[in-house]
Scaffold this motif. Structure first.
Motif, PDB file in Angstrom:
ATOM      1  N   VAL A 150       0.836  -1.196   0.000  1.00 39.61           N
ATOM      2  CA  VAL A 150       0.000   0.000   0.000  1.00 39.61           C
ATOM      3  C   VAL A 150       0.870   1.245   0.000  1.00 39.61           C
ATOM      4  O   VAL A 150       0.564   2.234  -0.642  1.00 39.61           O
ATOM      5  CB  VAL A 150      -0.948  -0.005   1.223  1.00 39.61           C
ATOM      6  CG1 VAL A 150      -1.729   1.288   1.324  1.00 39.61           C
ATOM      7  CG2 VAL A 150      -1.877  -1.200   1.172  1.00 39.61           C
ATOM      8  N   SER A 151       1.978   1.184   0.746  1.00 35.49           N
ATOM      9  CA  SER A 151       2.884   2.321   0.856  1.00 35.49           C
ATOM     10  C   SER A 151       4.243   1.958   0.292  1.00 35.49           C
ATOM     11  O   SER A 151       4.761   0.876   0.559  1.00 35.49           O
ATOM     12  CB  SER A 151       3.040   2.715   2.335  1.00 35.49           C
ATOM     13  OG  SER A 151       4.102   3.632   2.496  1.00 35.49           O
ATOM     14  N   SER A 152       4.796   2.874  -0.454  1.00 35.52           N
ATOM     15  CA  SER A 152       6.183   2.714  -0.893  1.00 35.52           C
ATOM     16  C   SER A 152       7.043   3.701  -0.113  1.00 35.52           C
ATOM     17  O   SER A 152       8.230   3.805  -0.344  1.00 35.52           O
ATOM     18  CB  SER A 152       6.288   3.012  -2.383  1.00 35.52           C
ATOM     19  OG  SER A 152       5.843   4.333  -2.624  1.00 35.52           O
ATOM     20  N   GLY A 153       6.392   4.380   0.810  1.00 40.69           N
ATOM     21  CA  GLY A 153       7.015   5.505   1.487  1.00 40.69           C
ATOM     22  C   GLY A 153       7.911   5.139   2.614  1.00 40.69           C
ATOM     23  O   GLY A 153       8.067   4.011   2.880  1.00 40.69           O
ATOM     24  N   PRO A 154       8.409   6.022   3.397  1.00 40.66           N
ATOM     25  CA  PRO A 154       9.693   5.929   4.068  1.00 40.66           C
ATOM     26  C   PRO A 154       9.896   4.778   5.045  1.00 40.66           C
ATOM     27  O   PRO A 154      11.011   4.540   5.467  1.00 40.66           O
ATOM     28  CB  PRO A 154       9.799   7.266   4.794  1.00 40.66           C
ATOM     29  CG  PRO A 154       8.409   7.742   4.961  1.00 40.66           C
ATOM     30  CD  PRO A 154       7.653   7.183   3.792  1.00 40.66           C
ATOM     31  N   ALA A 155       8.862   4.030   5.392  1.00 40.82           N
ATOM     32  CA  ALA A 155       9.035   2.905   6.312  1.00 40.82           C
ATOM     33  C   ALA A 155       9.746   1.751   5.592  1.00 40.82           C
ATOM     34  O   ALA A 155       9.663   1.610   4.382  1.00 40.82           O
ATOM     35  CB  ALA A 155       7.691   2.420   6.840  1.00 40.82           C
ATOM     36  N   GLU A 156      10.433   0.939   6.376  1.00 38.55           N
ATOM     37  CA  GLU A 156      11.099  -0.243   5.859  1.00 38.55           C
ATOM     38  C   GLU A 156      10.175  -1.447   5.981  1.00 38.55           C
ATOM     39  O   GLU A 156       9.372  -1.515   6.919  1.00 38.55           O
ATOM     40  CB  GLU A 156      12.386  -0.514   6.650  1.00 38.55           C
ATOM     41  CG  GLU A 156      13.423   0.592   6.529  1.00 38.55           C
ATOM     42  CD  GLU A 156      13.968   0.713   5.118  1.00 38.55           C
ATOM     43  OE1 GLU A 156      14.122  -0.319   4.446  1.00 38.55           O
ATOM     44  OE2 GLU A 156      14.228   1.849   4.690  1.00 38.55           O
ATOM     45  N   PRO A 157      10.267  -2.424   5.092  1.00 37.96           N
ATOM     46  CA  PRO A 157       9.456  -3.635   5.249  1.00 37.96           C
ATOM     47  C   PRO A 157       9.840  -4.366   6.533  1.00 37.96           C
ATOM     48  O   PRO A 157      10.955  -4.215   7.024  1.00 37.96           O
ATOM     49  CB  PRO A 157       9.777  -4.474   4.018  1.00 37.96           C
ATOM     50  CG  PRO A 157      10.812  -3.746   3.250  1.00 37.96           C
ATOM     51  CD  PRO A 157      11.103  -2.459   3.921  1.00 37.96           C
ATOM     52  N   SER A 158       8.936  -5.163   7.077  1.00 40.56           N
ATOM     53  CA  SER A 158       9.236  -5.890   8.312  1.00 40.56           C
ATOM     54  C   SER A 158      10.239  -7.007   8.059  1.00 40.56           C
ATOM     55  O   SER A 158      10.988  -7.369   8.941  1.00 40.56           O
ATOM     56  CB  SER A 158       7.956  -6.429   8.956  1.00 40.56           C
ATOM     57  OG  SER A 158       7.274  -7.251   8.039  1.00 40.56           O
ATOM     58  N   GLN A 159      10.270  -7.541   6.855  1.00 41.32           N
ATOM     59  CA  GLN A 159      11.248  -8.577   6.468  1.00 41.32           C
ATOM     60  C   GLN A 159      12.102  -8.029   5.332  1.00 41.32           C
ATOM     61  O   GLN A 159      11.546  -7.582   4.322  1.00 41.32           O
ATOM     62  CB  GLN A 159      10.535  -9.851   5.990  1.00 41.32           C
ATOM     63  CG  GLN A 159       9.631 -10.482   7.023  1.00 41.32           C
ATOM     64  CD  GLN A 159      10.413 -11.039   8.201  1.00 41.32           C
ATOM     65  OE1 GLN A 159      11.494 -11.582   8.026  1.00 41.32           O
ATOM     66  NE2 GLN A 159       9.863 -10.879   9.391  1.00 41.32           N
ATOM     67  N   PRO A 160      13.421  -8.035   5.474  1.00 37.77           N
ATOM     68  CA  PRO A 160      14.263  -7.537   4.375  1.00 37.77           C
ATOM     69  C   PRO A 160      14.058  -8.369   3.108  1.00 37.77           C
ATOM     70  O   PRO A 160      13.781  -9.568   3.178  1.00 37.77           O
ATOM     71  CB  PRO A 160      15.686  -7.680   4.896  1.00 37.77           C
ATOM     72  CG  PRO A 160      15.605  -8.212   6.282  1.00 37.77           C
ATOM     73  CD  PRO A 160      14.173  -8.523   6.594  1.00 37.77           C
ATOM     74  N   ALA A 161      14.205  -7.709   1.970  1.00 37.86           N
ATOM     75  CA  ALA A 161      14.085  -8.403   0.689  1.00 37.86           C
ATOM     76  C   ALA A 161      15.238  -9.388   0.517  1.00 37.86           C
ATOM     77  O   ALA A 161      16.352  -9.115   0.947  1.00 37.86           O
ATOM     78  CB  ALA A 161      14.080  -7.397  -0.464  1.00 37.86           C
ATOM     79  N   ARG A 162      14.967 -10.527  -0.086  1.00 40.11           N
ATOM     80  CA  ARG A 162      16.017 -11.550  -0.271  1.00 40.11           C
ATOM     81  C   ARG A 162      16.521 -11.557  -1.671  1.00 40.11           C
ATOM     82  O   ARG A 162      15.975 -11.298  -2.620  1.00 40.11           O
ATOM     83  CB  ARG A 162      15.468 -12.921   0.071  1.00 40.11           C
ATOM     84  CG  ARG A 162      15.063 -12.976   1.518  1.00 40.11           C
ATOM     85  CD  ARG A 162      14.424 -14.321   1.800  1.00 40.11           C
ATOM     86  NE  ARG A 162      13.620 -14.153   2.995  1.00 40.11           N
ATOM     87  CZ  ARG A 162      13.598 -15.041   3.948  1.00 40.11           C
ATOM     88  NH1 ARG A 162      14.282 -16.113   3.863  1.00 40.11           N
ATOM     89  NH2 ARG A 162      12.848 -14.855   4.999  1.00 40.11           N
TER      90      ARG A 162
END
Length: 162
Positions: A150-162
């Motif tokens: 939903v958001s691409s904005g400044p928060a980081e995902p809860s799981q880093p991308a692999r």
């Protein structure tokens, strides 16, 4: 009528400006309340994530140009609808109407004072008086919005991308 007023000048008349604004604010509230409830309480119900202050602050940090007017319009419509609704409802349910609510000018004045307070409150949520960005971006609700795409904005995902 004894005081010379006609049916169309009484606040409860459908043609009176206060009645018209009552309907307009009702429509605004109906349009916003379903999406707002789904976005805020849906996440709480499905994911166990509660937006709270930091979740609201995140939406303002992430997309201020959309959410500030949205929250402000939503709250201003609710304020007017509530104030004017009291003036219309109290006499109908047999309770005395405070003299202040009989006057359209007083209702408008109360609404204006409330509008300033709500705008300042929203500015506070947006960080105008205190830095809210760090906490807002670290909020679980913000991370959930990123995780869901939903958001691409400044928060980081809860799981880093692999």
């Amino acid at each position: 009528m004894a005081n010379g007023a006609t049916a169309t000048t009484r606040p409860e008349s459908p043609h009176h400006p206060r009645a018209r604004w009552q309907r307009i604010t009702a429509i605004v509230l109906l349009v916003f309340v379903f999406g707002h409830t789904l976005a805020t309480r849906g996440a709480s119900l499905v994911y166990g994530v509660f937006p709270g202050f930091d979740g609201v602050a995140y939406t303002l940090v992430w997309f201020f140009a959309y959410f500030f007017p949205y929250y402000l319009l939503f709250s201003l419509a609710g304020l007017y609808h509530g104030l004017n609704g009291l003036a219309l409802a109290l006499p109908r349910i047999g309770l005395p109407l405070p003299a202040a609510l009989r006057s359209g000018r007083t209702v408008a004045g109360l609404w204006l004072v409330g509008a300033v307070a709500l705008a300042l409150g929203m500015a506070g949520f947006a960080g105008a008086f205190h830095d809210v960005r760090e906490r807002a971006v670290a909020n679980p609700y913000a991370r959930l919005l990123v995780d869901l795409g939903v958001s691409s904005g400044p928060a980081e995902p809860s799981q880093p991308a692999r």
